[in-house]
Design a protein around this motif. Structure first.
Motif, mmCIF file in Angstrom:
data_model
loop_
_atom_site.group_PDB
_atom_site.id
_atom_site.type_symbol
_atom_site.label_atom_id
_atom_site.label_comp_id
_atom_site.label_asym_id
_atom_site.label_seq_id
_atom_site.Cartn_x
_atom_site.Cartn_y
_atom_site.Cartn_z
ATOM 1 N N MET A 1 46.405 38.472 27.709
ATOM 2 C CA MET A 1 47.784 38.559 28.090
ATOM 3 C C MET A 1 47.952 37.817 29.413
ATOM 4 S SD MET A 1 50.083 41.747 29.481
ATOM 5 C CE MET A 1 49.335 42.921 28.472
ATOM 6 N N ILE A 2 48.879 36.912 29.478
ATOM 7 C CA ILE A 2 49.171 36.193 30.711
ATOM 8 C C ILE A 2 50.409 36.814 31.330
ATOM 9 C CG2 ILE A 2 49.805 33.969 31.703
ATOM 10 C CD1 ILE A 2 48.111 32.676 29.553
ATOM 11 N N LEU A 3 50.320 37.124 32.594
ATOM 12 C CA LEU A 3 51.408 37.787 33.299
ATOM 13 C C LEU A 3 52.035 36.863 34.321
ATOM 14 C CD1 LEU A 3 49.509 41.087 34.072
ATOM 15 C CD2 LEU A 3 51.107 40.682 32.216
ATOM 16 N N LYS A 4 53.295 37.096 34.622
ATOM 17 C CA LYS A 4 53.960 36.363 35.693
ATOM 18 C C LYS A 4 53.405 36.864 37.020
ATOM 19 C CE LYS A 4 58.452 35.272 37.573
ATOM 20 N NZ LYS A 4 59.879 35.497 37.518
ATOM 21 N N SER A 35 48.701 43.437 43.012
ATOM 22 C CA SER A 35 49.042 44.808 42.624
ATOM 23 C C SER A 35 49.130 45.011 41.111
ATOM 24 C CB SER A 35 50.355 45.234 43.281
ATOM 25 O OG SER A 35 51.404 44.390 42.866
ATOM 26 N N ARG A 36 49.564 43.992 40.383
ATOM 27 C CA ARG A 36 49.725 44.164 38.941
ATOM 28 C C ARG A 36 48.828 43.283 38.096
ATOM 29 N NH1 ARG A 36 55.579 43.446 37.083
ATOM 30 N NH2 ARG A 36 54.771 41.358 37.339
ATOM 31 N N ALA A 37 48.041 42.405 38.722
ATOM 32 C CA ALA A 37 47.273 41.463 37.920
ATOM 33 C C ALA A 37 46.077 40.925 38.697
ATOM 34 C CB ALA A 37 48.160 40.297 37.492
ATOM 35 N N VAL A 38 45.155 40.340 37.956
ATOM 36 C CA VAL A 38 44.040 39.597 38.534
ATOM 37 C C VAL A 38 44.287 38.135 38.174
ATOM 38 C CG1 VAL A 38 41.552 39.227 38.515
ATOM 39 C CG2 VAL A 38 42.463 41.546 38.320
ATOM 40 N N HIS A 39 44.342 37.289 39.185
ATOM 41 C CA HIS A 39 44.616 35.867 39.011
ATOM 42 C C HIS A 39 43.290 35.116 39.002
ATOM 43 C CE1 HIS A 39 48.952 36.421 39.894
ATOM 44 N NE2 HIS A 39 48.465 37.481 40.508
ATOM 45 N N VAL A 40 43.195 34.092 38.154
ATOM 46 C CA VAL A 40 41.948 33.332 37.993
ATOM 47 C C VAL A 40 42.283 31.845 38.081
ATOM 48 C CG1 VAL A 40 39.955 32.918 36.488
ATOM 49 C CG2 VAL A 40 41.096 35.147 36.452
ATOM 50 N N ARG A 41 41.431 31.089 38.810
ATOM 51 C CA ARG A 41 41.615 29.647 38.910
ATOM 52 C C ARG A 41 40.273 28.959 39.105
ATOM 53 N NH1 ARG A 41 44.200 28.869 44.984
ATOM 54 N NH2 ARG A 41 42.262 29.274 46.143
ATOM 55 N N ASP A 42 40.279 27.641 38.963
ATOM 56 C CA ASP A 42 39.120 26.790 39.206
ATOM 57 C C ASP A 42 39.124 26.448 40.690
ATOM 58 O OD1 ASP A 42 37.288 24.718 39.490
ATOM 59 O OD2 ASP A 42 37.968 23.638 37.715
ATOM 60 N N ALA A 54 46.196 41.503 33.228
ATOM 61 C CA ALA A 54 46.336 42.871 33.726
ATOM 62 C C ALA A 54 44.987 43.376 34.220
ATOM 63 C CB ALA A 54 46.871 43.772 32.620
ATOM 64 N N GLY A 55 45.009 44.207 35.224
ATOM 65 C CA GLY A 55 43.783 44.726 35.821
ATOM 66 C C GLY A 55 42.849 45.385 34.827
ATOM 67 N N HIS A 56 43.395 46.165 33.901
ATOM 68 C CA HIS A 56 42.542 46.851 32.925
ATOM 69 C C HIS A 56 41.874 45.845 31.987
ATOM 70 C CE1 HIS A 56 45.273 46.438 29.465
ATOM 71 N NE2 HIS A 56 46.235 46.567 30.371
ATOM 72 N N ALA A 57 42.582 44.768 31.651
ATOM 73 C CA ALA A 57 41.994 43.744 30.783
ATOM 74 C C ALA A 57 40.870 43.009 31.511
ATOM 75 C CB ALA A 57 43.068 42.759 30.331
ATOM 76 N N TRP A 58 41.072 42.740 32.797
ATOM 77 C CA TRP A 58 40.021 42.082 33.587
ATOM 78 C C TRP A 58 38.788 42.984 33.670
ATOM 79 C CZ3 TRP A 58 38.706 37.453 34.991
ATOM 80 C CH2 TRP A 58 37.744 37.279 35.977
ATOM 81 N N SER A 63 33.191 44.004 32.287
ATOM 82 C CA SER A 63 32.224 44.923 31.707
ATOM 83 C C SER A 63 31.518 44.282 30.512
ATOM 84 C CB SER A 63 32.928 46.209 31.285
ATOM 85 O OG SER A 63 32.031 47.074 30.651
ATOM 86 N N TYR A 64 32.281 43.623 29.662
ATOM 87 C CA TYR A 64 31.722 42.948 28.495
ATOM 88 C C TYR A 64 30.780 41.810 28.920
ATOM 89 C CZ TYR A 64 31.413 40.091 24.300
ATOM 90 O OH TYR A 64 30.940 39.356 23.250
ATOM 91 N N ALA A 65 31.239 40.982 29.864
ATOM 92 C CA ALA A 65 30.437 39.838 30.315
ATOM 93 C C ALA A 65 29.146 40.298 30.992
ATOM 94 C CB ALA A 65 31.255 38.970 31.267
ATOM 95 N N ALA A 66 29.188 41.363 31.743
ATOM 96 C CA ALA A 66 28.002 41.873 32.436
ATOM 97 C C ALA A 66 26.988 42.416 31.431
ATOM 98 C CB ALA A 66 28.383 42.955 33.428
ATOM 99 N N TRP A 67 27.473 42.958 30.341
ATOM 100 C CA TRP A 67 26.602 43.535 29.317
ATOM 101 C C TRP A 67 25.868 42.439 28.569
ATOM 102 C CZ3 TRP A 67 26.786 43.634 23.853
ATOM 103 C CH2 TRP A 67 25.893 44.531 23.270
#
Length: 68
Positions: A1-4, A35-42, A54-58, A63-67
């Protein structure tokens, strides 16, 4: 999900570079937690494309990537 972005012009975001990123390699990821999202960039292209989730999705992704 991409958030504004909830950080206005993004200048309020505090970007943190991944400990797995290098200055001369192809893998350079930065994240900024808002506050409402985690932003990712290069990190090599800070003005380029970015996305936010969204924070919960991040948290689930990390968790998945670490496993793996």
């Amino acid at each position: 999900m991409i958030l504004k972005s909830d950080a206005g012009d993004d200048s309020a975001l505090l970007w943190r570079k991944s400990s797995h990123s290098t200055n001369d390699g192809p893998d350079c990821v930065e994240v900024a937690i808002a506050s409402r999202a985690v932003h990712v960039r290069d990190s090599k292209n800070a003005e380029g494309p970015r996305f936010a989730v969204a924070g919960h999705a991040w948290a689930e992704f990390v968790s998945y990537a670490a496993w793996r």
